[in-house]
Design a protein around this motif. Structure first.
Motif, mmCIF file in Angstrom:
data_model
loop_
_atom_site.group_PDB
_atom_site.id
_atom_site.type_symbol
_atom_site.label_atom_id
_atom_site.label_comp_id
_atom_site.label_asym_id
_atom_site.label_seq_id
_atom_site.Cartn_x
_atom_site.Cartn_y
_atom_site.Cartn_z
ATOM 1 N N SER A 147 40.004 36.506 37.957
ATOM 2 C CA SER A 147 40.816 35.353 37.587
ATOM 3 C C SER A 147 40.743 35.177 36.181
ATOM 4 C CB SER A 147 40.963 34.197 38.128
ATOM 5 O OG SER A 147 39.656 33.604 38.318
ATOM 6 N N LYS A 148 39.459 35.316 35.619
ATOM 7 C CA LYS A 148 39.116 34.849 33.936
ATOM 8 C C LYS A 148 39.436 36.120 33.207
ATOM 9 C CE LYS A 148 36.763 31.654 36.113
ATOM 10 N NZ LYS A 148 36.851 31.821 37.687
ATOM 11 N N LEU A 149 39.801 37.153 33.731
ATOM 12 C CA LEU A 149 40.007 38.486 32.899
ATOM 13 C C LEU A 149 41.285 38.856 32.864
ATOM 14 C CD1 LEU A 149 37.071 40.505 33.978
ATOM 15 C CD2 LEU A 149 36.963 39.091 32.057
ATOM 16 N N LYS A 150 42.112 38.852 31.735
ATOM 17 C CA LYS A 150 43.446 39.276 31.473
ATOM 18 C C LYS A 150 43.605 40.670 31.957
ATOM 19 C CE LYS A 150 44.572 36.950 28.165
ATOM 20 N NZ LYS A 150 45.123 37.039 26.416
ATOM 21 N N GLY A 151 44.667 40.946 32.667
ATOM 22 C CA GLY A 151 45.178 42.392 33.020
ATOM 23 C C GLY A 151 44.158 43.056 33.983
#
Lengths: 453, 319
Positions: free
Chosen positions: B42-46
């Motif tokens: 969830s903390k990493l975009k994409g």
């Protein structure tokens, strides 16, 4: 004699040059579209023509164009997908080699219809000669004022760029193509958003096959209704078919959709029958990824009617007894062809070309290849056949892009229709190494076996 | 768009903000209906969409368009629509597909859990235990790679990698000047740095924490101990670079490992810097907050002093 649209002047000497192409009525569509029509008129004509994407999926081109988002102040792009890599398909290469201006003309008209001022032709890296040919054609068109700033004094600007890819099959998938075009690793994107909303550099983009774009200029010249008169039902127009395999006259043929498969294989105008007087065993009708069909099912529908070369007729019967038109890579196999070896070969290709992004395709394609290799080389087990069916079911539909489906269908269909040949390979390993199964009973109707699971 | 949308997951209704993914909506409900996720972070975009373990069936697209979606969709990347009906563990199709995905993930994963440092906190172990089959049908050689040191603190054991791309996203988004990425294609693709370039960055150690398997391990902890013999303790310190909130893993009196704090889905709460992770291995460096709460089902809790359940009292008379 069937009507020719794309390959009409293919035998004219020098048709690859601008002068000759222009003499034979080339670039009339650009003049007509830019001077007398609005962009929406062109889209409307293409919609009326019923032209369907020639790259494989068969999605109506006009519909695709009308989905394009048109926000203010954001550039739109047209990208021509010339990354033709499907085994058995070589129509786009042929078209680009011999009449490059057909594509350039179609690109100008299509870009105008979409309001794109920059368009790209993404060509497969292996097609170096074609890249040079296209760049020469673009330079010629630009010299004649059909490209660049203020085309024909209409105020419309367009630049076309040719971009060579690295030669990956996966970059034929439209979102992977866009990633590659942006200079990234060619991994397919997760959809949505679709390219029509956020494509190249996050801007609305239309990706079309070479053949679809090339057909647009004829549609503009002659009207969408005229185009819709050719063909049958919802499969309108003509289609380039790349015929290969054990036939007398392999090559690229332009057919009117609705031609019967039997006529296409046996008539002298097209394939000219099976080579060396052999009998037909199986056909892969639309490039390696579509289901393979035995002779009895490809020639006749389940109700006894002849099967036609059209999107609907080839798909008749679903996956149980049908196949797909796909990209038109028509591979014919005679009685000497080994289905197991052929399936292994296709599987090897998909294993090699899987991008490795999502797990079912990355791991499953390699697994299927290894099992098929084992069967082909005489180390197979009876349980392997069901294993292959199960693995292909686990891949199909569970992947990000259609490559997983494309890898699963040939294997699943080969086992569906040729299970006895696979069993023969398992039971007679030595005989399978020395000879092949032959025609068996595929020429005659056989009951279709639906596997469990 | 402040209106909430209503979504039904396995017959449980919940109202969430528009734009929430199915996976996050399920996490709001919690419990068994949360699809497993190996690549989504969830903390990493994409991130997400790649491992396909979170596949769910959408049996009703939305209230406006009640048609079901034709294929199973990756719940981590599909946003909810008003009136959407999702089936996860109530759909046999999903369970079957997930079994297939787990089998695919395991066919090239070595069975070296007994010597793997991640064992005990490995997401793939949990996943295959919960969703997998007890046997593999794969009878061929697995792909093998040489072990590589990327930097002096991180060991890359590519054989174990499931190519979730989490570390690539971490390196891309948390650190500057990303030097590592995916090389190659298909099942030959590997995580790597260009010509064995070392990763030299203050936050590079976070790739160890985001790795769901034992592909990226902490060289200062390698082969020191099994995680279930260590006791996790929350602690913090004043750090200029990061929040300084960490978990210390004690073996007796000794701090043998420092990691970021992880939530119940194994995701880091905050990324920590390499100084905190690799260099501060004394109790005096830290202010202890208290024992880390460990899920009772986790093997790590077997040695945990706090949450341990009392053994059942057996009435000896009945024997």
């Amino acid at each position: 004699m069937a009507q020719k649209i794309l390959l009409k002047n293919i035998n004219v000497p020098g048709i690859n040059t601008f002068e000759v192409y222009r003499q034979y009525g080339g670039y009339a569509a650009v003049e007509k579209a830019l001077k007398t029509m609005s962009a929406d008129d062109v889209v409307e004509e293409v919609k009326k023509s019923g032209l369907r994407g020639r790259g494989g999926a068969g999605f109506p081109t006009g519909m695709k164009w009308s989905f394009l988002a048109k926000p203010e102040g954001v550039p739109r792009y047209l990208v021509c997908n010339a990354d033709e890599s499907e085994p058995g398909t070589f129509k786009d290469r042929y078209l680009m080699t011999h009449t490059p201006h057909t594509l350039i003309e179609g690109m100008i008209v299509s870009s105008f219809a979409l309001g794109a001022n920059t368009s790209y032709i993404y060509v497969r890296g292996e097609m170096m000669p074609q890249i040079r040919i296209l760049e020469k054609a673009i330079a010629e068109a630009k010299n004649a004022g059909f490209l660049g700033k203020n085309i024909l004094g209409t105020g419309y600007d367009l630049e076309i760029y040719v971009q060579p890819g690295g030669g990956a099959y996966i970059c034929g998938e439209e979102t992977a193509l866009l990633e590659s075009l942006e200079g990234k690793r060619g991994n397919p994107r997760i959809k949505p958003p679709f390219p029509a909303i956020a494509g190249l550099y996050g801007c609305p983009t239309v990706v079309n096959n070479v053949e679809s774009i090339a057909a647009v200029s004829w549609i503009v010249n002659n009207g969408g209704d005229e185009y819709a008169k050719i063909g049958i039902g919802r499969s309108t127009g003509t289609k380039l078919i790349s015929a290969s395999g054990n036939i007398n006259k392999p090559g690229v043929y332009e057919i009117e959709l609705g031609l019967s498969v039997e006529e296409f294989i046996y008539s002298d105008e097209y394939c000219g029958g099976i080579a060396n007087g052999k009998r037909l065993k199986a056909v892969v009708a639309g490039g390696s990824s579509v289901p393979i069909l035995p002779a009895n099912l490809i020639l006749k529908l389940s109700n006894g009617q002849p099967r036609l070369m059209s999107y609907e007729s080839l798909a008749e019967g679903g996956f149980a007894t049908g196949t797909m038109l796909g990209s038109g890579g028509f591979i014919v196999m005679d009685e000497d062809a080994c289905i197991v070896r052929n399936t292994w070969n296709f599987s090897r290709f998909y294993h090699h070309e899987s991008c490795g992004q999502c797990s079912p395709c990355r791991e499953g394609t390699g697994w299927m290849e290894k099992v098929l290799h084992r069967i082909e080389y005489g180390h197979g087990k009876m349980s392997d056949i069901d294993l292959l069916v199960d693995v292909s079911k686990k891949i199909e539909g569970n992947t990000i892009c259609p490559l997983g489906d494309a890898a699963a269908w040939p294997v699943a269909s080969a086992i569906r229709h040729f299970r006895d040949e696979f069993e023969w390979h398992v039971n007679n390993p030595q005989a399978a190494m020395d000879g092949n199964y032959g025609l068996a009973n595929y020429a005659d109707p056989i009951p279709v076996v639906e596997e469990a699971n | 768009m402040s209106e909430k949308v209503k979504v039904t997951i396995d017959n449980i209704e919940i109202e969430v903000d528009p734009g929430t993914t199915i996976l996050n909506a399920a996490r709001m409900i919690g419990g068994d209906i949360v699809p497993p996720a190996m690549c989504y972070y969830s903390k990493l975009k994409g991130s997400g969409g790649k491992c396909r373990t979170c596949l769910v069936k959408v049996s009703q697209g939305s209230a406006k368009d009640p048609r079901p979606m034709p294929k199973l969709v990756a719940s981590c990347r599909t946003t909810v629509m008003d009136g959407m009906v999702v089936q996860n563990i109530t759909s046999p199709e999903v369970i079957e597909a997930r079994k297939g995905v787990v089998e695919f993930l395991l066919i090239n994963h070595p069975l070296d859990c007994p010597v793997c440092d991640q064992a005990g906190e490995c997401h793939l172990q949990d996943l295959s235990f919960e969703h997998g089959k007890d046997q593999s049908r794969y009878e061929f050689k697995r792909r093998t790679f040489e072990m590589v040191d990327i930097g002096d603190k991180i060991k890359l054991h590519m054989n174990r990698c499931i190519l979730c791309y989490r570390c690539v996203f971490t390196a891309d988004q948390i650190t500057d000047n990303r030097v590592h990425g995916i090389l190659g294609r298909g099942d030959a693709s590997e995580i790597g740095t260009y010509i064995s370039k070392a990763i030299d960055n203050d936050f590079s150690g976070n790739v160890i924490d985001v790795c769901p398997v034992g592909a990226l391990t902490d060289k200062t902890f390698r082969f020191k101990n099994r995680v279930w013999f260590t006791k996790p303790v929350n602690a913090h310190c004043d750090c200029e670079k990061c929040s300084g909130k960490v978990t210390l893993w004690y073996k007796g009196e000794e701090v043998i490992r420092v990691t970021g704090r992880k939530d119940q889905y194994g995701e880091l709460e905050e990324f920590i810097c390499n100084t905190c992770r690799f260099d501060k291995k004394k109790t005096s460096d830290w202010t202890i907050e208290g024992p880390t709460k460990v899920d009772r089902r986790s093997v790590v809790s077997s040695n945990h002093y706090d949450e341990k359940e009392l053994l059942p009292v057996i009435d000896r008379k009945i024997f």
